[in-house]
Design a protein around this motif. Structure first.
Motif, PDB file in Angstrom:
ATOM      1  N   LEU A   1       0.680  -1.368   0.138  1.00  7.30           N
ATOM      2  CA  LEU A   1      -0.011  -0.160  -0.001  1.00  7.30           C
ATOM      3  C   LEU A   1       0.760   1.224   0.183  1.00  7.30           C
ATOM      4  O   LEU A   1       0.559   2.276  -0.516  1.00  7.30           O
ATOM      5  N   GLY A   2       1.896   1.189   0.586  1.00  2.00           N
ATOM      6  CA  GLY A   2       3.248   2.275   0.587  1.00  2.00           C
ATOM      7  C   GLY A   2       2.620   3.335   1.468  1.00  2.00           C
ATOM      8  O   GLY A   2       3.175   4.493   1.492  1.00  2.00           O
ATOM      9  N   PHE A   3       1.901   2.915   2.506  1.00  2.00           N
ATOM     10  CA  PHE A   3       1.876   4.107   3.559  1.00  2.00           C
ATOM     11  C   PHE A   3       3.019   4.375   4.520  1.00  2.00           C
ATOM     12  O   PHE A   3       3.360   5.096   4.880  1.00  2.00           O
ATOM     13  N   LEU A   4       4.033   3.109   4.439  1.00  2.00           N
ATOM     14  CA  LEU A   4       5.328   3.122   5.009  1.00  2.00           C
ATOM     15  C   LEU A   4       6.303   3.034   4.112  1.00  2.00           C
ATOM     16  O   LEU A   4       6.223   2.177   2.956  1.00  2.00           O
ATOM     17  N   ARG A   5       7.447   3.876   4.254  1.00  2.18           N
ATOM     18  CA  ARG A   5       8.418   3.616   3.232  1.00  2.18           C
ATOM     19  C   ARG A   5       9.219   2.421   3.403  1.00  2.18           C
ATOM     20  O   ARG A   5       9.335   2.124   4.434  1.00  2.18           O
ATOM     21  N   GLY A   6       9.922   2.097   2.103  1.00  2.00           N
ATOM     22  CA  GLY A   6      10.830   0.890   2.203  1.00  2.00           C
ATOM     23  C   GLY A   6       9.743  -0.539   2.218  1.00  2.00           C
ATOM     24  O   GLY A   6       8.800  -0.697   1.933  1.00  2.00           O
ATOM     25  N   GLY A   7      10.800  -1.582   2.577  1.00  2.00           N
ATOM     26  CA  GLY A   7      10.319  -3.063   2.301  1.00  2.00           C
ATOM     27  C   GLY A   7      10.103  -3.569   3.677  1.00  2.00           C
ATOM     28  O   GLY A   7      10.436  -3.110   4.722  1.00  2.00           O
ATOM     29  N   CYS A   8       9.393  -4.861   3.775  1.00  2.00           N
ATOM     30  CA  CYS A   8       9.326  -5.467   4.992  1.00  2.00           C
ATOM     31  C   CYS A   8       9.604  -7.210   4.607  1.00  2.00           C
ATOM     32  O   CYS A   8       8.944  -7.389   3.589  1.00  2.00           O
ATOM     33  N   ALA A   9      10.036  -7.784   5.507  1.00  2.00           N
ATOM     34  CA  ALA A   9       9.935  -9.108   5.674  1.00  2.00           C
ATOM     35  C   ALA A   9       9.499  -9.795   7.012  1.00  2.00           C
ATOM     36  O   ALA A   9       9.722  -8.952   7.926  1.00  2.00           O
ATOM     37  N   VAL A  10       8.754 -10.782   6.824  1.00  2.00           N
ATOM     38  CA  VAL A  10       8.310 -11.149   8.141  1.00  2.00           C
ATOM     39  C   VAL A  10       8.591 -12.831   8.556  1.00  2.00           C
ATOM     40  O   VAL A  10       9.263 -13.293   7.660  1.00  2.00           O
ATOM     41  N   HIS A  11       8.312 -13.240   9.710  1.00  4.09           N
ATOM     42  CA  HIS A  11       8.730 -14.432  10.138  1.00  4.09           C
ATOM     43  C   HIS A  11      10.230 -14.900  10.041  1.00  4.09           C
ATOM     44  O   HIS A  11      10.822 -15.914   9.401  1.00  4.09           O
ATOM     45  N   TYR A  12      11.105 -13.871  10.056  1.00  6.88           N
ATOM     46  CA  TYR A  12      12.316 -13.559   9.406  1.00  6.88           C
ATOM     47  C   TYR A  12      13.435 -14.670  10.096  1.00  6.88           C
ATOM     48  O   TYR A  12      13.899 -15.455   9.154  1.00  6.88           O
ATOM     49  N   SER A  13      13.712 -14.712  11.342  1.00  2.00           N
ATOM     50  CA  SER A  13      14.852 -15.605  11.735  1.00  2.00           C
ATOM     51  C   SER A  13      14.226 -17.065  11.874  1.00  2.00           C
ATOM     52  O   SER A  13      14.862 -18.078  11.864  1.00  2.00           O
ATOM     53  N   SER A  14      12.876 -17.478  11.787  1.00  2.00           N
ATOM     54  CA  SER A  14      12.499 -18.844  11.695  1.00  2.00           C
ATOM     55  C   SER A  14      12.296 -19.408  10.416  1.00  2.00           C
ATOM     56  O   SER A  14      11.982 -20.832  10.421  1.00  2.00           O
ATOM     57  N   ASP A  15      12.316 -18.651   9.490  1.00  2.00           N
ATOM     58  CA  ASP A  15      12.257 -19.066   8.167  1.00  2.00           C
ATOM     59  C   ASP A  15      13.463 -18.370   7.187  1.00  2.00           C
ATOM     60  O   ASP A  15      13.363 -17.249   6.639  1.00  2.00           O
ATOM     61  N   GLN A  16      14.567 -19.325   7.166  1.00  2.00           N
ATOM     62  CA  GLN A  16      15.713 -18.779   6.418  1.00  2.00           C
ATOM     63  C   GLN A  16      15.629 -18.734   5.048  1.00  2.00           C
ATOM     64  O   GLN A  16      15.983 -17.769   4.372  1.00  2.00           O
TER      65      GLN A  16
END
Length: 237
Positions: free
Chosen positions: A156-171
């Motif tokens: 949606l672009g409300f926040l600048r930049g990118g995002c990743a989730v479940h980060y350390s648990s999903d290599q």
């Protein structure tokens, strides 16, 4: 004040007992009996997810509702014909996990993306886990096309930049985010572990919280030679 809470993983959808992050969301509203609406579009409005939300937040004294595009309305629903008005009356809106690409497509078709922006700008707390965290950013690393095709997706672009989730648990997500940085297909990002969340105030990162030892979030970017990954200090909740 515009606020977004992006949760890497956890909460009522992943934990069997009352989660500190759900209590934290309630506290952020500053209300004794906050009005909180759940958007489960990314899971196709799965009834089990709707039931878990109403049970978890109802037991904390919230006035709960949900907006469903794929199910017939019930006594807990906001009608599709009324979502513009009703969402702006909420203290918080929580977006669940699932297929980010499909959720964004449905929201854009119905004009919900514009209503969410209006709610955010009007002071409604926006929160979400997994797909519900990535959707607020310019881009997110998603498995919407399947585990073998993790790739960036415009948000949606409300926040600048990118995002990743479940980060350390999903290599695989970590590898995919780094590959996207190296290909210059995703901007500087925040990568959020399970049991951690990032709070944004007026579109700027205000802080990271966690409720399990070792969980945090990372700033990631490509400096031309390698991907830089910097862990942030997380406050325990």
């Amino acid at each position: 004040m515009k606020r977004i809470l992006a949760i890497g993983g956890g909460g009522f959808m992943m934990e069997d007992t009352l989660s500190p992050i759900d209590e934290y969301i309630v506290s952020l509203t500053g209300k004794v009996r906050p009005r909180i609406c759940y958007l489960a579009t990314a899971s196709g409005d799965l009834p089990a997810h709707l039931d878990k939300f109403h049970a978890a937040y109802g037991n904390m004294g919230c006035e709960t509702s949900h907006l469903a595009f794929f199910r017939q309305p019930d006594s807990r629903s906001i009608l599709v014909s009324e979502f513009h008005t009703k969402l702006l009356e909420q203290d918080a809106i929580f977006v669940g996990g699932g297929n980010t690409k499909s959720a964004l497509a449905v929201w854009r078709e119905w004009g919900l993306d514009n209503v969410l922006k209006e709610a955010w700008e009007g002071g409604v707390l926006l929160a979400g886990m997994s797909a519900g965290a990535m959707c607020w950013f310019e881009a997110g690393v998603t498995d919407s096309l399947g585990r073998a095709m993790l790739r960036p997706l415009d948000g949606l672009g409300f926040l600048r930049g990118g995002c990743a989730v479940h980060y350390s648990s999903d290599q695989e997500r970590r590898r995919s985010l780094h590959a996207a940085h190296q290909a210059w297909t995703i901007p500087t990002s925040i990568a959020i572990d399970d049991f951690a969340a990032a709070l944004y105030v007026d579109a700027s990162l205000d802080g990271v919280v966690s409720w399990r030892a070792g969980s945090t979030a990372y700033q990631t970017y490509y400096d031309g030679d390698a991907v830089v990954e910097t862990a942030m200090v997380a406050a325990n909740i």
